[in-house]
Design a protein around this motif. Sequence first.
Motif, PDB file in Angstrom:
ATOM      1  N   ASP A 491      30.601  45.031  85.120  1.00  0.00           N
ATOM      2  CA  ASP A 491      30.109  45.817  86.261  1.00  0.00           C
ATOM      3  C   ASP A 491      31.225  46.231  87.212  1.00  0.00           C
ATOM      4  O   ASP A 491      31.115  46.096  88.439  1.00  0.00           O
ATOM      5  CB  ASP A 491      29.032  45.035  87.030  1.00  0.00           C
ATOM      6  N   GLN A 492      32.312  46.690  86.657  1.00  0.00           N
ATOM      7  CA  GLN A 492      33.447  47.152  87.455  1.00  0.00           C
ATOM      8  C   GLN A 492      33.695  48.621  87.130  1.00  0.00           C
ATOM      9  O   GLN A 492      33.667  49.012  85.964  1.00  0.00           O
ATOM     10  CB  GLN A 492      34.696  46.333  87.103  1.00  0.00           C
ATOM     11  N   LYS A 493      33.922  49.435  88.138  1.00  0.00           N
ATOM     12  CA  LYS A 493      34.165  50.853  87.916  1.00  0.00           C
ATOM     13  C   LYS A 493      35.515  51.068  87.254  1.00  0.00           C
ATOM     14  O   LYS A 493      36.488  50.393  87.572  1.00  0.00           O
ATOM     15  CB  LYS A 493      34.102  51.618  89.235  1.00  0.00           C
ATOM     16  N   SER A 494      35.570  52.031  86.334  1.00  0.00           N
ATOM     17  CA  SER A 494      36.809  52.287  85.594  1.00  0.00           C
ATOM     18  C   SER A 494      37.943  52.711  86.527  1.00  0.00           C
ATOM     19  O   SER A 494      39.104  52.378  86.299  1.00  0.00           O
ATOM     20  CB  SER A 494      36.574  53.378  84.532  1.00  0.00           C
ATOM     21  N   ALA A 495      37.607  53.444  87.608  1.00  0.00           N
ATOM     22  CA  ALA A 495      38.645  53.906  88.538  1.00  0.00           C
ATOM     23  C   ALA A 495      39.330  52.725  89.224  1.00  0.00           C
ATOM     24  O   ALA A 495      40.561  52.702  89.382  1.00  0.00           O
ATOM     25  CB  ALA A 495      38.036  54.836  89.585  1.00  0.00           C
ATOM     26  N   SER A 496      38.541  51.711  89.616  1.00  0.00           N
ATOM     27  CA  SER A 496      39.125  50.559  90.310  1.00  0.00           C
ATOM     28  C   SER A 496      39.961  49.713  89.339  1.00  0.00           C
ATOM     29  O   SER A 496      40.999  49.162  89.712  1.00  0.00           O
ATOM     30  CB  SER A 496      38.028  49.696  90.952  1.00  0.00           C
ATOM     31  N   VAL A 497      39.519  49.638  88.069  1.00  0.00           N
ATOM     32  CA  VAL A 497      40.288  48.883  87.074  1.00  0.00           C
ATOM     33  C   VAL A 497      41.604  49.597  86.768  1.00  0.00           C
ATOM     34  O   VAL A 497      42.651  48.972  86.621  1.00  0.00           O
ATOM     35  CB  VAL A 497      39.449  48.698  85.782  1.00  0.00           C
ATOM     36  N   ARG A 498      41.541  50.944  86.681  1.00  0.00           N
ATOM     37  CA  ARG A 498      42.762  51.718  86.448  1.00  0.00           C
ATOM     38  C   ARG A 498      43.743  51.525  87.606  1.00  0.00           C
ATOM     39  O   ARG A 498      44.952  51.375  87.397  1.00  0.00           O
ATOM     40  CB  ARG A 498      42.412  53.204  86.291  1.00  0.00           C
ATOM     41  N   LYS A 499      43.215  51.505  88.812  1.00  0.00           N
ATOM     42  CA  LYS A 499      44.072  51.303  89.987  1.00  0.00           C
ATOM     43  C   LYS A 499      44.694  49.903  89.964  1.00  0.00           C
ATOM     44  O   LYS A 499      45.853  49.703  90.354  1.00  0.00           O
ATOM     45  CB  LYS A 499      43.251  51.500  91.265  1.00  0.00           C
ATOM     46  N   MET A 500      43.914  48.939  89.487  1.00  0.00           N
ATOM     47  CA  MET A 500      44.425  47.570  89.374  1.00  0.00           C
ATOM     48  C   MET A 500      45.608  47.530  88.406  1.00  0.00           C
ATOM     49  O   MET A 500      46.627  46.873  88.661  1.00  0.00           O
ATOM     50  CB  MET A 500      43.300  46.650  88.872  1.00  0.00           C
TER      51      MET A 500
END
Length: 587
Positions: A491-500
């Motif tokens: 349940d994590q957005k792909s944009a936030s994971v990419r930023k991580m």
Amino acid sequence: FMISDGIIPSNEGRGYVLRRLIRRACRHGRLLGIRRAFLQELCEVVIAENKAGYPELDEKQELIKKVISVEENSFARTIDQGLGMLEALTASGKTLSGEDAFKLYDTYGFPLDLTKDILAEKGMTLDEDTFRELMQRQRDMARSSRKASDAESWKSDGMSFDDTKDTEFVGYDRQECDAVILALAADGETAGFLPEGTDGIIVLDKTPFYAESGGQAGDSGVIRAGDAVFTVTDTKKSGDVFMHIGKMEKGVLTVGDSVTAAIDRDRRAAIARNHTAAHLLQAALRAALGTHVEQAGQFVSEKSVRFDFTHFSAMTRDELKTVAQKINHDIFSALPVEKRTMPIEEAKKLGAMALFGEKYGDTVRVVSAGSSVEFCGGTHVDNTAQIGSFHILSESGIAGGVRRIEAVTGEGVLKLLETLEDTASSAARELKLNQIADLPARCAALTAQIKQKDREIEILEGRIADAKIDALMDGAKKIGKVRVVAAAFEDQKSASVRKMGEKLGDKAPDVVSVLICREGDKATIAVTCGKQAVEAGAHAGKIAGQVAAVTDGRGGGKPAAAMAGVGDMTKIAEALESVYGIVENLL
């Protein structure tokens, strides 16, 4: 000449022929050293020389010049792009491929001879065989498409009644009349009678039903004979024979029966309101935008007005407002709507507008309402006040140089107001407001609150990401000169994971991160390689592709960052385990 006949430049059919002619003229101007738009000036000379024999050239002069000017300026930008592309393609100084030459021709309008001239100047050759093969393939596709279109045009909504006497139309003055059945059809064949429950077509010797033509929908209503009832759902023409299309609801009708034909009066009235409004719309558009505006098509039904017109940019809000105000002013002024039949020359002296591209006989019907004077065979109100009111629903582009307005009148406006009021009332209730008037202020306040919360959420997500990064770094595995991080998040957005992943690369340049995030029934793989990791041989695009392949997914990208999609969700754990081996093999 083509433009005066109603043709507008486009990418298909006769419009494409016109576009190619204009572009060829532009190109020859360039070959002569002319570096500015010049065709509009030539129009004036051609029109002056030919208007005695072709007065329509003079009548459409502003439109002709506008169309050619817009097309020429558009092609000037295109040809500059094409020259730039050709320059890049010829940088190698070798043979130009047939595919590239065809792309120049098809996309940028570069004729083959122009391409060959430029290549000759550079001492290059062209793969002309491949070019001609692609040209032939395009012609074959166009030919098969045209054949399909021609075949389609022979398919009729009903039967052909070539041997049947023409129908006398009495619908301008009467909404009901007695008539005799001349012909019947059912199941695509002529018939002697229509039994109950049968879908069919009735042809009468005379009728009050208007048949679909001139952009006006056909009438509906009933045809009766004693207890027999035929419901007419549509009326169309086959030559000058009117076909009443519908269903035999009750009883039986036979060829030769005397019947009473009656239209749906309320529907006819609604269609008439919209048709007269379409005339007022054209006059208002010409007043607001210029006399280059011409009708390019229309359809008026009981529900709405759809009006297509020649114009070369989207209308502004103020222009739309001006047009609607002009039409409503004409409606509230209660202008008489006159319908007269007269010789075409007399109609032209009155300044009557002809349908763009249409041809007319010696006698025409002219409909006048205020500043609107048009050739028209449709049905209309007797006074503009009967339209009630007018409202534009939308304005959009449908082709190069052609715009479309959709609008409603009379009861259509009332229904629209009811819908808008219901929507606004519902929104006010949801926002716990006592009155609709408070909606704008409340929406503005909510928007500000949401923006503030978004900023706060972004800050919090950044802090959470920083905390997760520290935890991920603690679990990093050393492989050669790089450290590898592999993890999955629910349940994590792909944009936030990419930023991580980007933060990991910035914080530790020797890190390769493979992060998989799952959102509902979808999952995404984000791969990031720091600068030192890339120098050591890591490649995010290759890693993403190989990890995704484990899940039957696909993806890829650049050395520093890449994305991929997960195919089989059950293989995410297996994909994460494969990361270390994939990175080791790359290094």
